[in-house]
Design a protein around this motif. Sequence first.
Motif, short mmCIF file in Angstrom:
data_model
loop_
_atom_site.label_atom_id
_atom_site.label_comp_id
_atom_site.label_asym_id
_atom_site.label_seq_id
_atom_site.Cartn_x
_atom_site.Cartn_y
_atom_site.Cartn_z
N GLN A 1 52.06 42.46 42.39
CA GLN A 1 51.95 43.29 40.92
C GLN A 1 53.17 43.83 40.65
OE1 GLN A 1 49.32 42.91 38.79
NE2 GLN A 1 50.98 43.55 37.33
N THR B 1 38.85 39.35 43.75
CA THR B 1 39.55 40.35 44.29
C THR B 1 39.13 40.73 45.39
OG1 THR B 1 40.25 40.59 41.77
CG2 THR B 1 40.98 42.43 43.41
N ASN C 1 46.91 39.09 28.70
CA ASN C 1 46.19 37.79 29.66
C ASN C 1 47.57 36.95 30.20
OD1 ASN C 1 43.71 38.63 29.76
ND2 ASN C 1 43.27 37.59 27.87
N ASN D 1 37.38 37.36 33.35
CA ASN D 1 37.63 38.11 32.20
C ASN D 1 36.30 38.69 31.49
OD1 ASN D 1 40.27 37.79 32.44
ND2 ASN D 1 40.46 36.12 30.91
N LYS E 1 48.25 36.93 33.84
CA LYS E 1 47.48 36.54 34.98
C LYS E 1 47.61 35.25 34.76
CE LYS E 1 42.77 37.26 35.96
NZ LYS E 1 41.49 37.86 35.73
N GLN F 1 41.00 32.63 41.77
CA GLN F 1 41.71 33.54 40.65
C GLN F 1 41.00 34.48 40.25
OE1 GLN F 1 42.55 31.21 37.35
NE2 GLN F 1 42.98 32.80 36.15
#
Lengths: 168, 140
Positions: free
Chosen positions: B43, B137, A144, B82, A147, B134
């Motif tokens: 990324q 997506t 994590n 998450n 992120k 956040q």
Amino acid sequence: MKKSMNRMIAALMVFAVMTAALTGCKSKPKDADLKAAIETALLANPATSGAMVTVNEGVATLNGSVADETGKQAADRAAATIPGVKSVVNNLTVTPVNTAAPVVVAADDALTAAVKDATKDFPTVTATVSDGVVTLKGEIQKANLQKLMMVLQALKPKKVDNSQLVIK
Amino acid sequence: MALQEKYKELIETANTAGVSGLNIREQDGVLYIDGSTSGAVKQQLWDTYERLDPNYASGDLVMNINSVAGVTEGTKLKVTTNSSNLNIRKGPSTNDDIVGKAARNEVVTLVNKANDQWWLIKTDQGEEGYSYTQYLTPLA
């Protein structure tokens, strides 16, 4: 004999003056026109717009400063390609301009609120904000971490200090 | 300049991969890199960052790469929390009341962007409110 000599000299002089005048009219653009044409060309390119030019007898002299060597050469080419320019004296200096926008650090209040929102999904992490520096404590799963760092670094902090964060 | 040397590979990647508005400067011992690009390049940059500075432990780089600048109104967004549900709030902050929730992996629609952190979204059930970007997506 002397008289005919004088007449011949006079005739030659008239011829010379006429030739000079004719060729002058025919093929030599005025320096002012050249200057205007070069200025237009220089201004058309942001890389050369800082250059200034003077023209004397078809010789263009570039002065001032541009941001990089590419701009210097581009200005040279721009002036040289104008028809009527005999040569270019390139006195341009290269002064790297700090075009980068200054670093903007978010105010602590706004940053604190944003950091609180950002870390909400990571309950094992506590974050404090002081003078733009985000300090992380607690612990986080390594998976994590990226992120969290992505989110925090997007909030315009001065820096993110995770040296006290335990990465598991 | 030492930091630009340390993160040379990252800077080169940013230069070649196509980052718009790329802005790199150093101030008080911290290197700042800003710009906008695609999610894939973001990324790639972050993976490079992590390799050059394991665990981002040095605290000498602040990289703000926006991969959602090009996302337009009406774009479908997937909820990528998450684990929990995504809160939908009355206003663009966690101080605002929760007016709804979107489940993880649910697809919602972008109504408009309040700022880089908060977007106004609408669920398929018609719930509308602000959510934290956040956890959203864009679907390609």
